[in-house]
Design a protein around this motif. Structure first.
Motif, short mmCIF file in Angstrom:
data_model
loop_
_atom_site.label_atom_id
_atom_site.label_comp_id
_atom_site.label_asym_id
_atom_site.label_seq_id
_atom_site.Cartn_x
_atom_site.Cartn_y
_atom_site.Cartn_z
N THR A 56 -3.79 -3.02 9.18
CA THR A 56 -4.56 -3.69 8.13
C THR A 56 -3.93 -5.02 7.78
O THR A 56 -4.62 -6.04 7.63
N THR A 57 -2.62 -5.03 7.65
CA THR A 57 -1.90 -6.28 7.37
C THR A 57 -2.17 -7.31 8.45
O THR A 57 -2.41 -8.50 8.16
N VAL A 60 -5.68 -8.73 7.87
CA VAL A 60 -5.84 -9.50 6.64
C VAL A 60 -5.11 -10.84 6.72
O VAL A 60 -5.61 -11.87 6.27
N ARG A 65 -6.64 -16.49 2.06
CA ARG A 65 -7.50 -15.71 1.17
C ARG A 65 -7.45 -16.23 -0.28
O ARG A 65 -6.38 -16.37 -0.87
N THR A 75 -11.72 -8.64 3.82
CA THR A 75 -10.71 -7.63 3.48
C THR A 75 -11.32 -6.52 2.63
O THR A 75 -11.07 -5.33 2.86
N ILE A 287 -5.33 -9.06 -3.22
CA ILE A 287 -5.72 -9.50 -1.88
C ILE A 287 -5.51 -11.00 -1.71
O ILE A 287 -5.17 -11.46 -0.62
N ALA A 296 -0.83 -9.16 2.07
CA ALA A 296 -1.55 -8.29 2.99
C ALA A 296 -0.85 -6.94 3.11
O ALA A 296 -1.50 -5.90 3.28
N TRP A 328 -8.02 -2.80 -5.59
CA TRP A 328 -7.72 -4.00 -4.80
C TRP A 328 -8.57 -5.16 -5.36
O TRP A 328 -9.78 -5.01 -5.54
#
Length: 582
Positions: A56-57, A60, A65, A75, A287, A296, A328
């Motif tokens: 996931t990191t 992202v 972002r 995300t 995020i 992230a 989040w």
């Protein structure tokens, strides 16, 4: 003012005093709970690998972002799809018996969102650009406007202080300064400048070593504005200064950004408690921000926690007495809103835990994993083993203290994981600045999980190569285990915390007494040292009393145990401070 004790007299007493400090407590309750405590570490450790957190990191961190822009929204929907795949049901479609749900909250924005596209900066006459966004993606100030598509050429005005701006013409030119843009841009705009070039990297980034690092900077939102800014690396700053020292310097600037209307998204996942659903633990990870470690890793680790919890429940290995919530969104803003917009819900929030920069490969970034404590006396008198990070913190007052068992409980669990995994876990006094602060401001126990010092903090070198899957595994495991113990807490939990709080009080008072003896030899006073030790005594007394938030006050057995502990602590405090009264 207190009186100063002669060194000879202090040393004579030291052996007696320190022996008095080495005390131990016995609960001595007439009844103990029959239930066997669940070892959640043995349940969670085989399941939490850090793989999903890392993947996931990796997704992202590809995006720069900010709320409402492409990377932020992608995300949110990635998290939503992942939650759905693990059994969480969209809240609006959930049935009454669905305990695992999620929702995406959508809100209108008062200003446009922003994202960078490309940029270059070159000194006129130079062979190549000083900076390119392909390799320095933080070079463009957040909320900068675009230049003409072919770029523009302008003269650089070098100022050493704000006072210099008073005597120079800026119209149609760009200002360069080694200072914060907050001090610079308003004056620059007022005098007709079209942009700013700044350098302001703090020493902990080791700029002379990390010469290409740029720490991201921002301008206020300007939907109808036409101002831009470029932040410089140490290398680019040195090149520009060298050119300016030779005489008049012009630059070629090309900045392309996007500004467009959007909406603010927040995603909330909940696991409904089966006994006390109105009581809850809230995990929060933001995020926005462009880095990999920041944040992230927090978003990814929290997602793996939510999915691991769902899988363990589906396998019949765990349940949830109270509600567990995962949030989040936008740092501080989303957490504060979650607390403030529903008073009834806020009243049931018993604990808050923020995950921010939780995946660092410290062999590369430096620093260590930290638990930022709720305000305790170490945030007033920072001494001994307590140390602030380079982030720093204000000196608090006694009125700012937040005594609660959460501090020692979380520290104990993370230390346990640290010993198991040979992983370093440290603490720092309260400093603020992340998602734990809205909890504390609402008088809800809350603390921060993070890393510092990080030589790549907020820079464009904070990328996936600085992230450790193993670190996220350790943080996520300890955080989820702690959460499961909290949401399922009952009498057994309280008895265990009474025992551990008294042990920690013992160690703290022993340490503070040693420090006070040393301080007295260096000119401190009896009154000053007594105030410090008394503050710690009162902090731990109130921390013990805070255990009443787990079990009803009508539980006489638990109340008797707490009362007995308070009595023993007071007696020991009198023994430990005897040398201050003689």
């Amino acid at each position: 003012m207190g009186r100063i004790i002669p060194l000879k007299k202090i040393l004579k007493r030291q052996g007696i005093v320190l022996s008095l400090l080495c005390f131990s407590f016995i609960i001595g309750c007439s009844q103990q709970p029959n239930e066997e405590p669940v070892d959640y570490f043995t349940i969670v450790r085989p399941e939490f690998t850090g793989k999903l957190a890392y993947e996931t990191t990796d997704f992202v961190e590809d995006y720069w972002r900010v709320v409402g822009n492409t990377g932020f929204n992608k995300t949110i929907y990635l998290i939503a799809d992942s939650l759905k795949a693990s059994g969480y049901v969209l809240e609006e479609k959930a049935k009454e018996n669905d305990r695992f749900t999620y929702r995406i909250e959508k809100r209108s924005m008062t200003h446009q969102t922003w994202e960078p596209v490309s940029a270059s900066l070159q000194i006129v006459g130079a062979d190549k650009p000083m900076l390119l966004s392909d390799t320095n993606r933080n070079m463009i100030y957040l909320n900068s406007v675009s230049t003409p598509k072919k770029g523009l050429k302008t003269e650089v005005v070098w100022v050493k202080s704000l006072k210099d701006l008073e005597s120079v013409s800026l119209k149609g030119r760009v200002v360069f300064a080694e200072m914060s843009a907050r001090k610079l841009y308003k004056t620059a705009i007022g005098k007709g400048a079209i942009g700013i070039l700044t350098y302001d990297n703090p020493a902990y980034l080791q700029p002379e070593k990390n010469t290409t690092s740029i720490q991201f900077r921002s301008l206020p939102s300007q939907d109808d504005g036409n101002f831009w800014g470029i932040a410089l690396s140490y290398e680019a700053k040195e090149n520009l200064v060298a050119a300016l020292k030779k005489g008049t310097t012009e630059i070629l600037v090309n900045i392309q950004t996007k500004r467009y209307p959007s909406e603010e998204l927040t995603i909330v996942a909940e696991i409904k408690g089966n006994e006390l659903p109105h009581e809850r633990l809230v995990y929060s990870a933001h995020i926005q921000e462009p880095g990999a470690n920041d944040n992230a890793t927090g978003a990814g680790t929290q997602l793996e926690m939510a999915r691991t919890a769902a899988r363990l429940f589906a396998e019949g290995k765990i349940d949830f007495k109270r509600t567990m919530t995962f949030l989040w969104g936008d740092e501080i803003i989303s957490t504060r809103r979650y607390i403030q917009e529903d008073a009834q819900r806020a009243n049931g929030i018993k604990w808050g835990i923020s995950l921010d920069m939780v995946g660092e490969n410290t062999a590369i970034t430096g620093g260590t994993f930290l638990i930022e404590k709720m305000p305790d006396p170490s945030a007033i008198w920072t001494r001994g083993k307590d140390k602030h990070s380079e982030w720093g913190g204000e000196v608090l007052k006694l009125a700012d203290m937040k005594p609660h068992y959460l501090n020692d409980f979380i520290i104990s669990n993370f230390k346990k994981q640290g010993e198991y995994a040979n992983w370093v876990v440290e603490t720092n006094p309260f400093e603020g600045g992340s998602d734990h602060t809205p909890f504390l401001q609402a008088d809800i126990p809350g603390l921060l999980l993070w890393h510092f010092t990080d030589q790549f903090y907020h820079t464009d070198n904070d990328r996936i190569d600085k992230v450790s899957q193993e670190t996220m595994k350790n943080v996520g495991t300890a955080a989820l285990v702690s959460g499961l113990e909290l949401v399922n807490a009952s009498d057994a939990f309280v008895y265990d915390q009474i025992k551990k709080l008294k042990e920690r009080a013992n160690l703290r008072l022993e340490e503070e007494a040693k420090l006070s003896l040393l301080a007295l030899t260096k000119g401190s006073t009896i009154d000053e040292e007594k105030q410090i030790i008394t503050a710690w005594k009162e902090w731990y007394i109130k921390a013990l009393l805070s255990l009443n938030d787990v079990v009803p006050k009508e539980n006489k057995t638990v109340q008797k145990a707490i009362k007995k502990a308070l009595s023993e602590m007071s007696i020991e405090y009198e023994k430990q401070t005897k040398f201050l009264n003689d």
